[in-house]
Design a protein around this motif. Structure first.
Motif, short mmCIF file in Angstrom:
data_model
loop_
_atom_site.label_atom_id
_atom_site.label_comp_id
_atom_site.label_asym_id
_atom_site.label_seq_id
_atom_site.Cartn_x
_atom_site.Cartn_y
_atom_site.Cartn_z
N SER A 133 0.82 -1.21 0.00
CA SER A 133 0.00 0.00 0.00
C SER A 133 0.86 1.26 0.00
CB SER A 133 -0.92 0.00 1.22
OG SER A 133 -1.67 1.18 1.29
N ARG A 134 1.89 1.28 0.83
CA ARG A 134 2.77 2.46 0.90
C ARG A 134 3.43 2.71 -0.45
NH1 ARG A 134 4.37 7.43 1.72
NH2 ARG A 134 6.62 7.65 1.97
N ASN A 135 3.96 1.67 -1.08
CA ASN A 135 4.64 1.84 -2.36
C ASN A 135 3.66 2.11 -3.50
OD1 ASN A 135 7.79 1.26 -2.39
ND2 ASN A 135 6.87 0.02 -0.77
N ARG A 136 2.45 1.58 -3.39
CA ARG A 136 1.43 1.91 -4.38
C ARG A 136 1.16 3.41 -4.37
NH1 ARG A 136 -1.45 3.60 -7.56
NH2 ARG A 136 -3.25 2.69 -8.65
N GLY A 137 1.14 4.00 -3.18
CA GLY A 137 0.94 5.44 -3.09
C GLY A 137 2.11 6.23 -3.66
N VAL A 138 3.34 5.78 -3.38
CA VAL A 138 4.52 6.44 -3.93
C VAL A 138 4.52 6.36 -5.45
CG1 VAL A 138 7.05 6.37 -4.06
CG2 VAL A 138 5.90 6.04 -1.86
N ALA A 139 4.14 5.19 -5.99
CA ALA A 139 4.17 4.96 -7.43
C ALA A 139 3.22 5.86 -8.20
CB ALA A 139 3.85 3.49 -7.72
N GLU A 140 2.22 6.40 -7.54
CA GLU A 140 1.24 7.26 -8.21
C GLU A 140 1.90 8.40 -8.98
OE1 GLU A 140 -2.02 7.47 -8.62
OE2 GLU A 140 -2.68 5.72 -7.48
N ALA A 141 3.02 8.91 -8.45
CA ALA A 141 3.66 10.07 -9.08
C ALA A 141 4.20 9.76 -10.47
CB ALA A 141 4.78 10.60 -8.19
#
Length: 248
Positions: A133-141
Motif C-alpha cells: 500500500s505504501r509503495n502503491r501510493g509512492v508509485a502514483e507520481a
C-alpha cells in the motif's frame, strides 16, 4: 578451450557467452529483429553485431566494466556516474523510434497493471499489505503525462560499460522504443539511490527526482512476482524488495 557461460536464462530468452562472443537466444524472432534495428538507430555506443540468424543474435563483448549491479556494491567514481548520465541524456535526446517500448506504456495500462499486481502480491502472501500500500501510493507520481524519448527500456546498471569516464557500450536493447525518459533513469539507479545526484549531474536536465523515486516503487511492484517465478530472487539484499522497504 573456451567454456560456455550462461549469463542469464529464463523461459523467454537466454544469453550465453563463449569467449568474447555473446549469443542471445530468443523465442520471439521479432524481438531479435527489433533489437538489431534499434542498435542501428541509437546515438550511443552499442556492441558490434557479428551475425544474426533465426532466433539467435551474436554480438561482440564490449570493453570496459559496469558501474556495479543490482544487489551489489557500486564503487565507481562520481565522474563515471556523471559520464553514464551524459550518455543516457544523449540517448534520450535522439529521435524516438516509431514504436513504443517497454518504457512507453500508457498511464491507463500502467495503472491497471499496478492495481492487478498489488492485489496479487497481497492475496498471494508475497508481500505485506502495508508495504504494498505504501509503495502503491509512492508509485502514483509516475502516472503522469510524459514527452516521448528514445528509451532503452531495460537500462539496468549492468547494461552500461565504461573505461574510466568513457561509455564504451550499452547492451540489451530488446525493450527499446519511444517512452518515458525517467523510467530509464530510475531503472539505472534502482538500489543505488545515493548515486542519483552524480548521474543527474551528467544528465544535465531539470529532472523531477520524486518521479524517479515513484518509478523505483512502480518497477519493483510490477516485477517482484515475475522475478520469483523465473528463478531470480527479488528478496536478495539490495534488490527489489529492499527497494520497496526503503520507501517505508
Amino acid at each position: 578451450m573456451d567454456e560456455v557461460e550462461v549469463v542469464v536464462a529464463h523461459s523467454e530468452r537466454a544469453t550465453l557467452r563463449v569467449g568474447d562472443v555473446f549469443l542471445k537466444v530468443d523465442g520471439d524472432q521479432a524481438r531479435i529483429d527489433r533489437e538489431v534495428e534499434v542498435m542501428g538507430l541509437t546515438p550511443v555506443p552499442t556492441p558490434e553485431i557479428l551475425w544474426h540468424k533465426p532466433r539467435v543474435l551474436a554480438i561482440a563483448a564490449v570493453p570496459g566494466t559496469t558501474l556495479g549491479r543490482l544487489g551489489g556494491p557500486a564503487t565507481a567514481s562520481p565522474e563515471a556516474w556523471a559520464a553514464a548520465g551524459a550518455a543516457i541524456r544523449k540517448l534520450h535526446d535522439g529521435p524516438p523510434p516509431p514504436w513504443t517500448g517497454r518504457a512507453g506504456r500508457s498511464i491507463d495500462e500502467l495503472a491497471a497493471e499496478l492495481d492487478r499486481e498489488c492485489e496479487l502480491l497481497v492475496s498471494g502472501g508475497v508481500l505485506p499489505a502495508d508495504l504494498v500500500s505504501r509503495n502503491r501510493g509512492v508509485a502514483e507520481a509516475a502516472l503522469r503525462p510524459w514527452t516521448p524519448a528514445f528509451t532503452h527500456g531495460d537500462l539496468q546498471i549492468a547494461h552500461v560499460f565504461l573505461q574510466g569516464t568513457e561509455v564504451t557500450g550499452i547492451i540489451d536493447w530488446s525493450e527499446a522504443g519511444s517512452g518515458d525518459a525517467l523510467f530509464d533513469l530510475a531503472t539505472f539507479t534502482l538500489g543505488h539511490e545515493k548515486h542519483l545526484g552524480d548521474l543527474l549531474a551528467g544528465y544535465g536536465a531539470d529532472v523531477d527526482a520524486d518521479v524517479i523515486r515513484a518509478w523505483w516503487s512502480m518497477r519493483s511492484l510490477l516485477i517482484v512476482r515475475w522475478l520469483a517465478e523465473h528463478g531470480f530472487d527479488p528478496f536478495a539484499p539490495g534488490c527489489e524488495v529492499d527497494v520497496l522497504k526503503s520507501r517505508m
